[in-house]
Design a protein around this motif. Structure first.
Motif, short mmCIF file in Angstrom:
data_model
loop_
_atom_site.label_atom_id
_atom_site.label_comp_id
_atom_site.label_asym_id
_atom_site.label_seq_id
_atom_site.Cartn_x
_atom_site.Cartn_y
_atom_site.Cartn_z
N PRO A 148 -10.62 -3.40 -39.41
CA PRO A 148 -11.87 -2.73 -39.82
C PRO A 148 -12.05 -1.40 -39.08
O PRO A 148 -12.20 -1.39 -37.86
CB PRO A 148 -12.96 -3.73 -39.43
CG PRO A 148 -12.34 -4.66 -38.47
CD PRO A 148 -10.87 -4.60 -38.61
N ASN A 149 -12.03 -0.33 -39.84
CA ASN A 149 -12.10 1.02 -39.24
C ASN A 149 -13.39 1.26 -38.48
O ASN A 149 -13.43 2.07 -37.57
CB ASN A 149 -11.96 2.07 -40.35
CG ASN A 149 -10.57 2.12 -40.91
OD1 ASN A 149 -9.61 1.78 -40.22
ND2 ASN A 149 -10.44 2.51 -42.15
N TRP A 150 -14.46 0.61 -38.88
CA TRP A 150 -15.77 0.91 -38.31
C TRP A 150 -15.97 0.30 -36.93
O TRP A 150 -16.86 0.69 -36.19
CB TRP A 150 -16.88 0.43 -39.25
CG TRP A 150 -16.80 -1.03 -39.58
CD1 TRP A 150 -16.06 -1.60 -40.56
CD2 TRP A 150 -17.44 -2.10 -38.90
NE1 TRP A 150 -16.20 -2.96 -40.54
CE2 TRP A 150 -17.06 -3.30 -39.54
CE3 TRP A 150 -18.32 -2.19 -37.83
CZ2 TRP A 150 -17.51 -4.55 -39.14
CZ3 TRP A 150 -18.76 -3.44 -37.42
CH2 TRP A 150 -18.36 -4.59 -38.08
N MET A 151 -15.11 -0.67 -36.57
CA MET A 151 -15.30 -1.34 -35.27
C MET A 151 -14.73 -0.48 -34.14
O MET A 151 -13.78 0.27 -34.34
CB MET A 151 -14.54 -2.67 -35.26
CG MET A 151 -15.31 -3.82 -35.82
SD MET A 151 -14.43 -5.34 -35.42
CE MET A 151 -15.11 -6.44 -36.63
N ARG A 171 -13.04 4.16 -31.87
CA ARG A 171 -13.18 3.46 -33.15
C ARG A 171 -11.78 3.21 -33.73
O ARG A 171 -10.91 4.08 -33.63
CB ARG A 171 -13.98 4.32 -34.13
CG ARG A 171 -15.44 4.25 -33.86
CD ARG A 171 -16.29 4.57 -35.06
NE ARG A 171 -17.68 4.64 -34.62
CZ ARG A 171 -18.48 3.59 -34.49
NH1 ARG A 171 -18.04 2.38 -34.79
NH2 ARG A 171 -19.72 3.74 -34.08
N GLY A 218 -10.84 3.28 -36.73
CA GLY A 218 -10.53 4.29 -37.74
C GLY A 218 -9.99 5.58 -37.16
O GLY A 218 -9.34 6.36 -37.85
N ASN A 219 -10.28 5.83 -35.87
CA ASN A 219 -9.81 7.07 -35.24
C ASN A 219 -8.51 6.89 -34.47
O ASN A 219 -8.00 7.85 -33.89
CB ASN A 219 -10.87 7.61 -34.27
CG ASN A 219 -12.12 8.07 -35.01
OD1 ASN A 219 -12.05 8.39 -36.19
ND2 ASN A 219 -13.25 8.08 -34.33
N LEU A 220 -7.96 5.67 -34.46
CA LEU A 220 -6.72 5.44 -33.72
C LEU A 220 -5.53 6.03 -34.49
O LEU A 220 -5.55 6.07 -35.72
CB LEU A 220 -6.48 3.93 -33.53
CG LEU A 220 -7.50 3.15 -32.70
CD1 LEU A 220 -7.11 1.67 -32.68
CD2 LEU A 220 -7.60 3.69 -31.29
N SER A 221 -4.52 6.44 -33.74
CA SER A 221 -3.30 6.92 -34.40
C SER A 221 -2.55 5.71 -34.97
O SER A 221 -2.91 4.56 -34.67
CB SER A 221 -2.41 7.63 -33.38
OG SER A 221 -1.91 6.68 -32.47
#
Lengths: 300, 546
Positions: free
Chosen positions: A97-100, A135, A137-140
């Motif tokens: 889940p990108n939002w977590m 987050r 969603g911001n991980l590479s």
């Protein structure tokens, strides 16, 4: 060589005559496979061979249309808690889940597994250099794979299923993943099943290999058995030949005149005897890499 | 092709050879049928009902045209590696899109004027559509950038557009003055500022996105997220969840459950502010405010239907390497044939999963109803303080069913929509939306075309048949769910108690002389209220184990 790995330990996964269609496409064709407890099993196959479909059946994400699947002796569709509670899974698409935030992902995942080890999770987070406030969603891509691996490992699963774990990752992340596999099997009785295109990687860590091609298991054996039973043998015949003579266990052959090279399935001694029976001398007899065996098997 | 604009226009027109005319026709379909049925029944275009409909439908029509243009243009990121400046990319996307949208809006207005002898203005809607395109274009950056910051950024120009719209149509309850008949200097200034702001923000977005840098953060958003998390986490805090159920309840509510209560609070904010302002002003007609609040009670159910679908949507896809999306990609992001692997491999039973979702829906609809009821009570209280005539909350022939139905409606709609959406994936959802739209249109046409008596008779027979079918379907689903071992005894007791409770309440609150159709309808409503208890675990199973 059969579709059941020889082992004294009880099977952790039993697949019996499993078939699966997606519309008109036959993704799995009467697949039977039994995987014993303990060790690392590499599932190798080309694109669209059926690797992911097979793994998704083990996790209950696909229901068997024909045949049966048992993991820990349980049907993963009928008993998801029994199977998934003892299984760690890293999906091919790193579905998270990108939002977590990373810390929420760890906290959330921990709630599902009674055996979750907080200290181990923290160790892994540290080793993987994951910022708890970041987050998902911001991980590479590499960090995302590490985060996925963390939640798959931190409850010390009895079965670890990794779908193309190294796909698209740099050597550092691949090293982390291989390290995790080795760490997992370091604990007694744990099993790792992973699919991969990267055969050198499979060769390095797997002690058993299953080759899947066009929805069928073509070969399932221990790495040593596979290597011992596949030879590249060059034979010299007494006179030039226009066509290669039939040779026992031959999977492919190439050459002209008096010298022909065979890729064969069988033990070296038996193959040498068969060559002498044909009146040929063995010029060379070499073991093959997994990569060569795979290519020969799927292009047969 | 010798220039960038020529090449881009050619690309837009060739890629949009189906989407542009297709969405132009689709967008005009509903207004044409509605206006047509009204026109056929002798209502002239000057009638206020036409104006109100035009006001309500125009933004929807423009939105559909904009979707067609967006599909035709494609995402701006396709041009990032080309030797063109960010300014050029945004300028040509904005100008060509705004021109096409304005043209389509003008064409639609001309079509209505010609078909229905109307004299609706053309220039005002054209200018509005052009500015709306800038806002729509900016909106496409939301899911891929720092979402909360961008919501704040684009809400600014959108607010300006809304302000201008209200200036044309009056405030919430004051009557409209002049419907787009003139475009004043102030209107023009508002529109220009909105367009310029949207343009500047989109250009900034493209610049950051092009160099793969994160969008600049506003400190406000971080602060708001922290406040929101502390509010929604509540007793969950930052420590470990007590159980898997606890964790999944958090997941469902923080991601989906808050949407309906939040929207209700936003909507109710406007009438409450109006009431406060009016409280200090000379007495005026309050009926409008009450009607608005009551109407929202019914609208809540329609919104719940949409939000129910949220529970089946896929939020977990790997989009870390994507920068911006066209509209098509955006849709594909959320729709999935089956449950994503992250949720599917949770070691949790389907029936427990279903209970968690149903509990979240119950919490969401209850919160929303409480907010709505608080708004209603506030309005009634102010009216009482101002010595206004009290408003009756009973409707002739409907008894005191209005309030309970307004509270039960969102639950029925949301829980059943969630069950349906899990099974159906996107194809089924399209069928559902098209089906509802078709039935609504047929009803509109029937109301306009058929004599009242005939229409009523057909309605009674139709509703009775549908009610019986709903009850039969519910029984069958309960049987299937029981066979599949998806119903716990607690769920069975709850279902039976709820159904009996609804029937008893319906009997106690019945009107003095209820119509015959009310009896099968009441049974159907009770069945629909309990249907999700049996249907949702089966639906989750179908989505999770395809």
């Amino acid at each position: 060589m059969s579709d059941t790995f020889s082992s004294s330990s009880s099977p952790i996964i039993t697949i019996d005559r499993l078939s699966r269609h997606f519309g008109h496409k036959l993704a799995l064709n009467d697949v039977s496979l039994s995987i014993p407890r303990g060790g690392v099993v590499g599932l190798i196959g080309g694109n669209g061979a059926g690797k992911t479909t097979l793994l998704r059946h083990l996790l209950g994400m696909l229901k068997a249309q024909a045949g049966s699947v048992k993991v820990f002796g349980l049907d993963p569709v009928a008993n998801p808690v029994g199977v998934l509670g003892k299984t760690g899974y890293m999906s091919e698409d790193r579905n998270l889940p990108n939002w977590m935030r990373v810390r929420d992902l760890i906290r959330y995942s921990a709630a599902f597994y009674p055996a979750w080890d907080d200290r181990y999770a923290e160790e892994l987070r540290d080793a993987f250099d994951l910022d708890p406030k970041a987050r998902v969603g911001n991980l590479s891509r590499g960090q995302r794979a590490r985060a996925n691996l963390l939640v798959a490992l931190a409850h010390r699963p009895e079965l670890l299923v990794l779908d193309e774990p190294s796909s698209g990752l740099d050597p550092v992340v691949r090293r982390d993943i291989l390290g995790a596999i080795i760490r997992t099997i370091g604990e007694e009785g744990r099993t790792v099943l992973f699919s991969s295109h990267l055969l050198d990687e499979v060769e390095r860590v797997a002690d058993r290999v299953a080759i899947i091609h066009e929805g069928k298991i073509m070969l399932a054996a221990s790495m040593d058995e596979i290597k011992e039973s596949h030879r590249r043998m060059t034979l010299r015949f007494q006179q030039p030949l226009t066509q290669a003579p039939k040779f026992v266990g031959s999977l492919s052959c190439d050459g002209d005149g008096p010298e022909w090279t065979y890729v064969c399935s069988g033990e070296s001694g038996q193959l040498r005897e068969a060559a002498h029976a044909l009146g040929a001398t063995v010029v060379s007899d070499a073991a093959m890499s997994l990569d060569e065996i795979f290519v020969t098997r799927v292009t047969q | 092709m010798r220039s960038i604009p020529q090449a881009l226009l050619w690309e837009t027109l060739s890629r949009g050879r189906w989407s542009l005319p297709g969405l132009f026709l689709l967008g005009n379909g509903l207004p044409l049928l509605v206006y047509g049925s009204l026109y056929g029944s002798g209502i002239k275009a000057a009638d206020p009902i036409y104006v109100i409909l035009q006001f309500s439908l125009l933004p929807l029509v423009i939105l559909q045209f904009a979707m067609g243009i967006s599909i035709a243009q494609g995402p701006m990121s396709r041009l990032y590696t080309w030797p063109v400046s960010s300014n050029t990319i945004v300028a040509w996307h904005t100008l060509s899109g705004a021109a096409i949208l304005a043209l389509e809006t003008a064409l639609a207005a001309c079509l209505y004027n010609w078909l229905f002898d109307a004299q609706w203005p053309i220039l005002g809607p054209m200018l509005f559509a052009a500015v709306a395109w800038s806002a729509f274009q900016l909106l496409q950056f939301i899911p891929t950038q720092n979402s909360v910051s961008v919501i704040f950024l684009w809400s600014c120009p959108l607010f300006l557009s809304l302000l201008w719209l209200m200036s044309r149509y009056g405030s919430w309850i004051s009557p409209p003055t002049h419907y787009w008949r003139e475009v004043t200097f102030v209107d023009g200034a508002f529109l220009s500022i909105a367009a310029a702001t949207c343009y500047a923000l989109t250009k900034t977005g493209v610049q950051y996105s092009r160099s793969n840098e994160p969008f600049p953060r506003l400190g406000i958003s971080t602060w708001l997220i922290a406040r929101w998390e502390s509010l929604t986490l509540g007793t969950w805090g930052q420590s470990r969840f007590r159980s898997a159920v606890d964790a999944q309840l958090w997941y469902e509510f923080i991601l989906k459950g808050w949407a309906l209560p939040f929207l209700t609070a936003v909507v109710m904010f406007f009438p409450l502010i109006t009431i406060l302002v009016r409280f200090f002003l000379p007495p005026r007609n309050w009926d409008g405010v009450v009607e608005l609040v009551l109407a929202f009670g019914a609208v809540q159910s329609a919104l719940a239907l949409i939000f129910g679908i949220l529970f089946s949507l896929e939020y977990s896809t790997n989009r870390s390497d994507k920068r911006d999306e066209g509209f098509e990609d955006l849709l594909g992001t959320f729709y999935s044939e089956s449950m994503g692997s992250f949720l599917a491999v949770r070691p949790i039973e389907n029936r427990m999963f279903s209970n968690i979702i149903l509990w979240t829906i119950a919490k969401s609809t209850a919160l929303s109803s409480v907010i709505w009821l608080a708004g209603l009570i506030a309005v009634l209280l102010v009216m009482w303080l101002k010595n206004q005539t009290p408003v009756t909350l009973t409707v002739p022939g409907f008894g005191a069913w209005l309030l309970p139905l307004a509270i039960l409606g969102p639950w029925i709609c949301m829980a059943n929509a969630a069950s349906f959406a899990f099974i159906a994936a996107h194809r089924g959802l399209i069928f559902l939306v098209v089906g509802i739209a078709t039935v609504s249109l047929l009803l509109l046409i029937a109301i306009a075309q058929l004599p009242r008596e005939v229409f009523l008779q057909i309605s009674v027979v139709g509703l009775s048949i549908v009610s019986v079918l709903v009850v039969m379907l519910t029984s069958w689903v309960f049987y299937r769910s029981g066979r599949a071992n998806q119903l716990t005894s607690a769920t069975q007791v709850l279902s039976v108690s709820l159904a009996i409770g609804i029937l008893v309440a319906a009997f106690l609150l019945r009107p003095t002389d209820p119509p015959l159709v009310a009896f099968p309808l009441t049974l159907a409503i009770a069945a629909l209220a309990i249907l999700p208890f049996a249907a949702l675990p089966l639906a989750i199973g179908a989505s999770r184990h395809r």
